[in-house]
Design an enzyme around this catalytic site. Structure first.
Site, PDB file in Angstrom:
ATOM      1  N   CYS A  97       0.830  -1.212   0.000  1.00 31.43           N
ATOM      2  CA  CYS A  97       0.000   0.000   0.000  1.00 31.43           C
ATOM      3  C   CYS A  97       0.862   1.258   0.000  1.00 31.43           C
ATOM      4  CB  CYS A  97      -0.954  -0.019   1.195  1.00 31.43           C
ATOM      5  SG  CYS A  97      -0.157  -0.353   2.778  1.00 31.43           S
ATOM      6  N   HIS A 346      -1.349   0.783   7.763  1.00 27.26           N
ATOM      7  CA  HIS A 346      -1.852   0.888   6.388  1.00 27.26           C
ATOM      8  C   HIS A 346      -1.621   2.305   5.880  1.00 27.26           C
ATOM      9  CE1 HIS A 346      -4.149  -0.098   2.878  1.00 27.26           C
ATOM     10  NE2 HIS A 346      -5.039   0.850   3.112  1.00 27.26           N
TER      11      HIS A 346
END
Length: 1061
Positions: A97, A346
């Site tokens: 990510c 994340h």
């Protein structure tokens, strides 16, 4: 249709008035409910469980309703298509990510995108093969940007790009380091092959310049050293505003003392100042907020989770020493890291085209347009439970974030996004091969959607055909008068209607009786269906037994059930008479003896006896009426084994409750036969009258009708002579034992009561016996001879294999005799051996040497080798255990000003450690001390004196082996093979103290070796371990970081193509 209970009762109502010999076909049909009227399809809202001809409400409703196509529409392939006016996402390959956020960021930089479109790969063909992939970093980025702009997919797969860089898709890396390395790699690649005007695009967009200015305080001479930058790295620790971070970056530094500046003009070291002066700023200003810093204590990175405010409009004019509003930047991107740790979490990106355009949130595959024109960071800024950081008041036109790690500002007046006309021109800049690649990918996507839609329509058509087939088979099961019938279970029919493809094999064997026919008691679990329809339904499921027609009806079970019903009617009257007799006592010559257990359980015993003899009785009845019922045949001729399934009205031997409501013994329930409980072991009438009672002859005759072959005894019948003789002998023996116990108790009263016991004094000889012997002897005396006496003193248990003494009468640390031996006065030994034998006499005496020392002399002599081996083995075994409890007590550190809990040394004086109990329940408990902070402190000297008195008194009393828990102390379940590291993790779960903040002490020793086991550290069950937690720092480390192995160094991007040069 009447309710099931009423139908079940009506099925056997005829049995109340019918003799078992007179059962007819009509009675059998009623027992199997074949006389009931069939229910038509759809007439019952609920299934008539008592009617075997009702097939309604078994799950057929879905097959008669309109076909539900939703299960084929759970996944709509059209949702994978890019929506008009939206952006294309990037697939997260596991932990990529952080790469996706930068790809989206650079894609939205129009000049960078245009330059990449103009780049050409060497020897790239105009017509590409199906397996073509780019061979350079610029080629991969060119393809990704082309797909992000022109793909019709909702998201694309960057696997080829990730593999070309050599990144591990499952490992999260430092996003800021990746940005620096990739821009450097891209700059080198573009400068080598890009056309003029595009080769230096990275420098044009991102490169700025500053210089280090050093000024001598003595002569005023300045030294300037220029440097280029692509990102401004700002320290955020201790700062709350972006302005403060920039000013800290540019602040003046004093060079004094050992750090003096060597001035070329003065030709000597002089005091000086050094500062950074910004010379020029790029059109796109990348600001890195240094959230991920290296921790020298742990050797790993940690994240700084503090809030920083940053404005939407940033004026950098004053930092360039230019007029106000000369260098004004708009916030166009915020890169976010969600999560408390540097090694997990994340990454998402918030990007917008310009000041007057909406914000978009780029979260891998998902892209969301923010409502309005404001930046929303709420979901990214969830406060951690243990966070003490406050967001504070946010000024208008600014934002605050504790997760933002990179801010992107674009200079006002710089074009941020292409117009529709420029988009067409951009497509023309792409190489023909890349354009072909994008078109081919779009065609593949359209084919994929078409294939899925076609497959879905095929499945829907197949579902409609299956629905029609199941509906037809279901309707063929309904019974009609005069047709052949068959039995199927309700459970199997329901499963077939629920999912015809997953229905199990038909298992009818479980519904057979002991005669291998259909048990009438299980009819409520079955349905009677048309045989022709059943054959179609079960043709693929191979039933073990087919229950077809009248030949499967069991006449024997029906007659047995009728017999039981009649017998129960008779039992009702007999039970009243028996219960009446139980209230009185009888003593007549005409009375009979009956066992008390038999009298309590006679009804169940009668039914049990009937079921044991039922086969013989039924066979006789069937033989008499065989000619009238010649059509009766068993499914498996000759096979009469197996137990009948339990059903209503069928009683079998079961547990019986006595007069006091207690359950009879299980073995007695299974083996007891009527009136056998009054028999002795010799098969005669037992002399024990407590197990039997007298009943009148009339009641006996009633019971006799149920038990024809039971034992029968009148009141005056003789009891067993052998039992009488044995009883007399036992009484005589008990009398002798009683006399012996009284005699020994009188002459050895002190030994029995434990009074006036000998000690190992100087020159005073004592006898030694095993503590096990003494315990058994005292039990014999206490029971007053009711148990067998001790006939021998077995002192050989105290000896080794060489005949030496293995368990000498030594004292433990508390001045008490070892538990395995006891001491006797010589006179007590003499008394004992008059009443029993012995194998070895063991004596001991304490002798005083000329130098005043004492030595223990025993007969037999002590075997030193065996004694040493025994003690070593016992000591070793103390530290081997499994699933035992140790106690962990948390103590606080001593404050610097002297206020607070006592230091660890004072706590250890309380006697904590292996096998010791604390006498202070609240000793050094930080929670308790906090609540008692305002109370008067104890005086250390007086407390020490009190503790010494307690120890003196405690040495004279028996020590309790029970551990007394104190406040702040918790139990931890451990085994000896557990390592100290594992113990710390268990303690962390109890006290929420990370292992690196734990200081554990046992008996004053600090436990530090994490690889050692509890056995190596000499920790025993019940040990009290002191836990002293380090004071938390200003920024505590996230708990997730402790699970990261400290032995493995961080490799970063080593081994990847980012560092190939």
């Amino acid at each position: 249709m009447p309710p099931k209970l009423q139908l079940d009762k009506a099925a056997w109502q005829w049995a109340d008035t019918t003799d078992p010999h007179n059962v007819t076909q009509e009675h059998v049909n009623m027992a199997y409910r074949l006389n009931l009227k069939p229910c038509s399809q759809g007439t019952c809202k609920r299934n008539c469980r008592g009617n075997p001809f009702c097939l309604n409400a078994l799950g057929e409703k879905s097959w008669f309703a309109k076909l539900d196509e939703r299960k084929w529409h759970d996944f709509d392939p059209q949702t994978e298509r890019r929506q008009k006016g939206s952006y294309v996402g990037l697939k997260n390959l596991g932990a990529t990510c952080y790469v996706n956020t930068f790809l989206q960021l650079w894609f939205h930089n129009l000049p960078v995108r245009r330059a990449l479109y103009q780049w050409r790969e060497t020897h790239m063909p105009d017509v590409l093969s199906d397996d073509w992939t780019p061979s350079t970093i610029c080629g991969h980025l060119q393809v990704i940007f082309a797909l992000l702009q022109y793909s019709i997919r909702r998201y694309i797969d960057p696997s080829s790009f990730i593999n070309h860089l050599g990144l591990d898709a499952g490992q999260q890396q430092d996003a800021q380091e990746f940005s620096k390395l990739f821009l450097s790699l891209l700059e080198d690649a573009m400068s080598a092959q890009a056309p003029p005007g595009s080769s230096n695009i990275v420098q044009q967009q991102f490169r700025g310049e500053y210089c280090y200015v050093t000024r001598c305080k003595n002569c005023g001479n300045e030294s300037r050293t220029g440097s280029m930058f692509y990102e401004l790295d700002l320290n955020i620790k201790g700062h709350k505003l972006l302005k403060e971070c920039i000013e800290d970056f540019l602040k003046e530094e004093k060079l004094e003392g050992e750090n003096q500046y060597m001035c070329e003009s003065c030709e000597s070291k002089q005091n000086a100042t050094r500062a950074i002066h910004l010379q020029s700023l790029p059109p796109v200003l990348n600001i890195q907020l240094l959230r991920f810093v290296f921790d020298k204590h742990t050797g790993h990175k940690k994240k700084i989770n503090s809030f920083v405010q940053f404005p939407e409009v940033l004026d950098m004019s004053k930092y360039l020493r230019m007029p106000e509003n000369t260098a004004v930047y708009d916030l166009t991107a915020v890169l976010i890291h969600r999560g408390p740790s540097a090694y997990s979490g994340h990454y998402v990106a918030h990007i917008r085209k310009g000041q007057h355009h909406p914000w978009y949130k780029f979260n891998d595959e998902d892209i969301e347009e923010m409502k309005g024109r404001n930046l929303h960071l709420g979901s990214e800024e969830e406060i951690q439970e243990n966070s003490k950081e406050k967001k504070g008041r946010v000024a208008k036109g600014s934002h605050s974030s504790k997760n933002a790690y990179m801010l992107v500002y674009t200079r006002q007046g710089t074009q941020a996004e292409a117009t529709p006309q420029e988009c067409s021109s951009l497509e023309g800049l792409l190489p023909p091969g890349v354009q072909q690649y994008v078109l081919r990918d779009n065609d593949k996507f359209e084919e994929w959607i078409t294939d899925l839609i076609t497959a879905r329509e095929t499945k829907i058509l197949s579902g409609k055909c299956e629905q029609e087939e199941v509906r037809e088979k279901y309707l063929s099961l309904f019974y009609e008068a005069g047709c052949d019938y068959e039995w199927l279970s309700i459970d199997w029919i329901s499963k077939w209607l629920a999912d015809p493809a997953k229905v199990p094999k038909v298992k009818n064997q479980q519904y057979l009786c002991q005669h291998q026919k259909l048990d009438p008691d299980v009819v409520p679990k079955l349905k009677c269906v048309r045989s022709q329809g059943a054959a179609r339904v079960i043709e693929k499921h191979k039933p073990d037994v087919r229950l077809k027609g009248e030949q499967t009806l069991c006449w024997k079970c029906v007659r047995n059930r009728c017999h039981v019903t009649r017998m129960k009617q008779q039992m009702v009257n007999d039970e009243k008479a028996v219960n009446m007799v139980s209230k009185f006592t009888y003593d007549s010559e005409l009375c009979y003896w009956v066992g008390r257990s038999s009298l309590r359980s006679w009804k169940k015993l009668a039914l049990s006896t009937f079921h044991q003899d039922a086969q013989q009785v039924t066979d006789k009845v069937v033989d008499e009426g065989e000619e009238d019922n010649g059509d009766e045949t068993e499914v498996k001729p000759g096979d009469t084994g197996g137990d009948r399934p339990g059903g209503e009205g069928q009683e079998k031997p079961s547990c019986d409750l006595g007069d006091n409501g207690e359950q009879d013994d299980e073995d007695q329930k299974c083996e007891l036969q009527f009136n056998t409980d009054l028999l002795c072991d010799h098969g005669c009438l037992s002399p024990d009258k407590s197990c039997r009672r007298l009943i009148p002859e009339e009641i006996w005759q009633r019971l006799k009708t149920y038990f024809q072959t039971c034992p029968q005894y009148r009141r005056d019948d003789a009891v067993c002579e052998k039992c009488l003789q044995l009883t007399a002998e036992e009484e005589h023996t008990k009398g002798l034992y009683r006399q012996s116990a009284l005699t020994q108790k009188s002459v050895l009263a002190d030994l029995f009561a434990g009074r006036n016991r000998p000690k190992l004094d100087v020159n005073e000889q004592v006898n030694v016996v095993s503590a096990v012997f003494l315990e058994e002897w005292r039990k014999f005396i206490k029971d007053n001879g009711r148990r067998e006496p001790v006939t021998s003193i077995t002192n050989s248990l105290l000896l080794c294999e060489h005949g030496g003494l293995l368990y000498p009468p030594t004292l433990n640390g508390h001045g008490e005799l070892q538990d395995c031996v006891s001491l006797l006065w010589p006179s007590e030994w003499t008394m004992l051996i008059q009443h029993m034998g012995f194998d070895v006499e063991v004596t001991a005496v304490q002798l005083e040497e000329t130098d005043g020392s004492r030595c223990l002399v025993t007969m037999p002599e002590i075997c030193q080798d065996c004694l040493s081996h025994r003690l070593a083995t016992e000591e070793s075994n103390r530290f081997i255990f499994k699933d035992s409890v140790v106690y962990v007590r948390k103590i606080a550190q001593e404050k610097k000003n002297g206020v607070g809990p006592a230091p660890l040394e004072k706590v250890m004086l309380k006697g904590l450690g292996n096998g010791e109990n604390s006498n202070l329940e609240r000793a050094e408990d930080p929670d308790y001390l906090q609540s008692q902070a305002k109370k008067k402190k104890f005086d250390d000297e007086s407390l020490t004196e009190k503790m010494m008195k307690v120890e003196e008194i405690g040495s004279l009393k028996r020590r309790s082996q029970r551990h007394r828990k104190t406040r702040g102390e918790k139990e931890v379940l451990v085994s000896s093979d557990l390592t100290l590291k594992d113990l710390k993790i268990k303690i962390m779960k109890q006290f929420s103290v990370p292992p690196f903040d734990q200081n554990l002490f046992l008996d004053g020793v600090n436990l530090t070796d994490d690889s050692s086991t509890l056995q190596d550290l000499k920790i025993t069950p019940g040990a009290v371990i002191l836990l002293q937690a380090d004071e938390p720092s200003d920024e505590a480390y996230p708990i997730e970081d402790i699970y990261r192995g400290s032995s493995k160094p961080e490799r970063g991007f080593q081994g990847t193509n980012l560092l190939s040069t």
